[in-house]
Scaffold this active site. Structure first.
Site, short mmCIF file in Angstrom:
data_model
loop_
_atom_site.label_atom_id
_atom_site.label_comp_id
_atom_site.label_asym_id
_atom_site.label_seq_id
_atom_site.Cartn_x
_atom_site.Cartn_y
_atom_site.Cartn_z
N GLU A 221 37.93 40.16 34.97
CA GLU A 221 37.67 38.82 35.57
C GLU A 221 36.49 38.78 36.06
O GLU A 221 35.83 38.26 36.07
CB GLU A 221 38.26 39.42 36.96
CG GLU A 221 39.75 39.80 37.27
CD GLU A 221 40.84 38.63 37.57
OE1 GLU A 221 40.26 37.18 37.35
OE2 GLU A 221 41.90 38.90 37.65
N SER A 240 36.37 30.20 36.36
CA SER A 240 36.79 29.11 36.68
C SER A 240 36.00 28.67 38.36
O SER A 240 36.81 28.15 39.26
CB SER A 240 38.43 29.78 37.17
OG SER A 240 38.24 30.93 37.90
FE LIG Z 1 42.46 36.53 38.38
#
Ligand SMILES: [Fe+2]
Length: 295
Positions: A221, A240
């Site tokens: 992550e 992201s």
């Molecule tokens: Fe995630």
């Protein structure tokens, strides 16, 4: 007596609450299955809540093996995707690791509209065998992680509210596709995800799940690595979020130490103040792989 609830680990994949403004509305609408907090950007938008419910319902009806139904995104939501993409493009060029950029090219997203999970899967499965599957309801960390062993990434399909295109209080389809979908189109990152799932299946010690969840957080992550003189992101939470990528330089970088990461608490609601940074992609891959195989 005050009861404090501990922030659940991997809360970014423990999503899906009931969407209703108040209890009366929840009762009057028996189909309301997602609940937003009062400070959620979509809290006062009835249409948005309705769509979140529809999308959650698609996931609830979904059976593994079925074709994934397309989510009913609106023109406004495709505009959110375009806005995000404009911010992410330059941030990726500056901060994403080479492995990610090469996977991103392989998936060649349309920057004009939100891709459906079905379309992303066609490409990702051909590369690594992984597929994204929609999920609604509470996903326990063990369920989420164990599914990785079977090449299944459980994910959400809705997109953030259009009033805050560059902010979401919870992970949405942008995080799932731009973060996880792309990294799962890298054979080596997909292999590490699979090994996490297999390690969790073998892990029976009381704190083992928490430790593996923290390692997942600080690597898959929010992992960083060095490419020459530069620090680059390979973590999906960074990749992201244009905002968090641009702030990476402010984080405290610690050399990748998986044992230390497995004991470090984190707060998913803020930019991460600590990132573990590997010497290279290869060093990260080898270190993490060996650690997971040993479980
Ligand atoms: Fe995630």
């Amino acid at each position: 007596m005050e009861v404090k609830t501990k922030q659940p680990l991997l809360s970014d994949h423990v999503d899906m609450r009931l969407v209703a403004v108040d209890a009366d509305e929840a009762i009057s609408d028996r189909n309301a299955i997602v609940q937003l907090d009062p400070d959620h950007p979509g809290f006062r938008d009835r249409e948005y809540r309705k769509r979140r419910n529809q999308i959650a319902q698609l996931a609830m009806n979904f059976q593994p093996g079925d074709q994934i139904p397309d989510a009913p995104y609106t023109a406004e939501e495709h505009q959110v995707w375009r806005t995000i993409w404009k911010a992410l493009g330059p941030a990726h060029q500056r901060h994403a690791c080479a492995e990610y950029l090469s996977s991103l090219r392989r998936l060649s997203f349309d920057s004009d509209r939100i891709p459906q999970l079905r379309e992303v899967n066609e490409k990702v499965q051909a590369i690594s065998g992984f597929r994204l599957e929609p999920v609604a309801g509470l996903v326990q960390p063990r369920v989420f992680l164990e599914n990785l062993a079977n090449g299944v990434f459980l994910c959400t399909q809705y997109i953030r509210h259009h009033s805050t295109p560059l902010y979401t209080p919870e992970p949405d389809v942008v995080h799932e596709i731009v973060g996880h979908g792309v990294t799962l189109a890298s054979e080596r990152l997909a292999e590490l995800n699979r090994l996490f799932g297999e390690a969790v299946k073998r892990a029976t010690a009381e704190d083992a799940l928490d430790r593996l969840s923290r390692v997942y957080w600080f690597t898959i992550e929010f992992g960083a690595l060095r490419e020459g003189e530069s620090v680059k992101a390979y973590g999906t939470g960074l990749l992201s979020s244009a905002g968090e990528m641009e702030e990476m330089g402010d984080a405290e970088l610690r050399p990748l130490d998986i044992e230390a990461a497995s004991h470090l608490e984190y707060d998913p609601t803020h930019f991460q103040p600590v990132l573990f940074c590997a010497q290279s992609f290869e060093a990260m891959y080898q270190t993490l792989r060996e650690y997971l195989i040993r479980w």
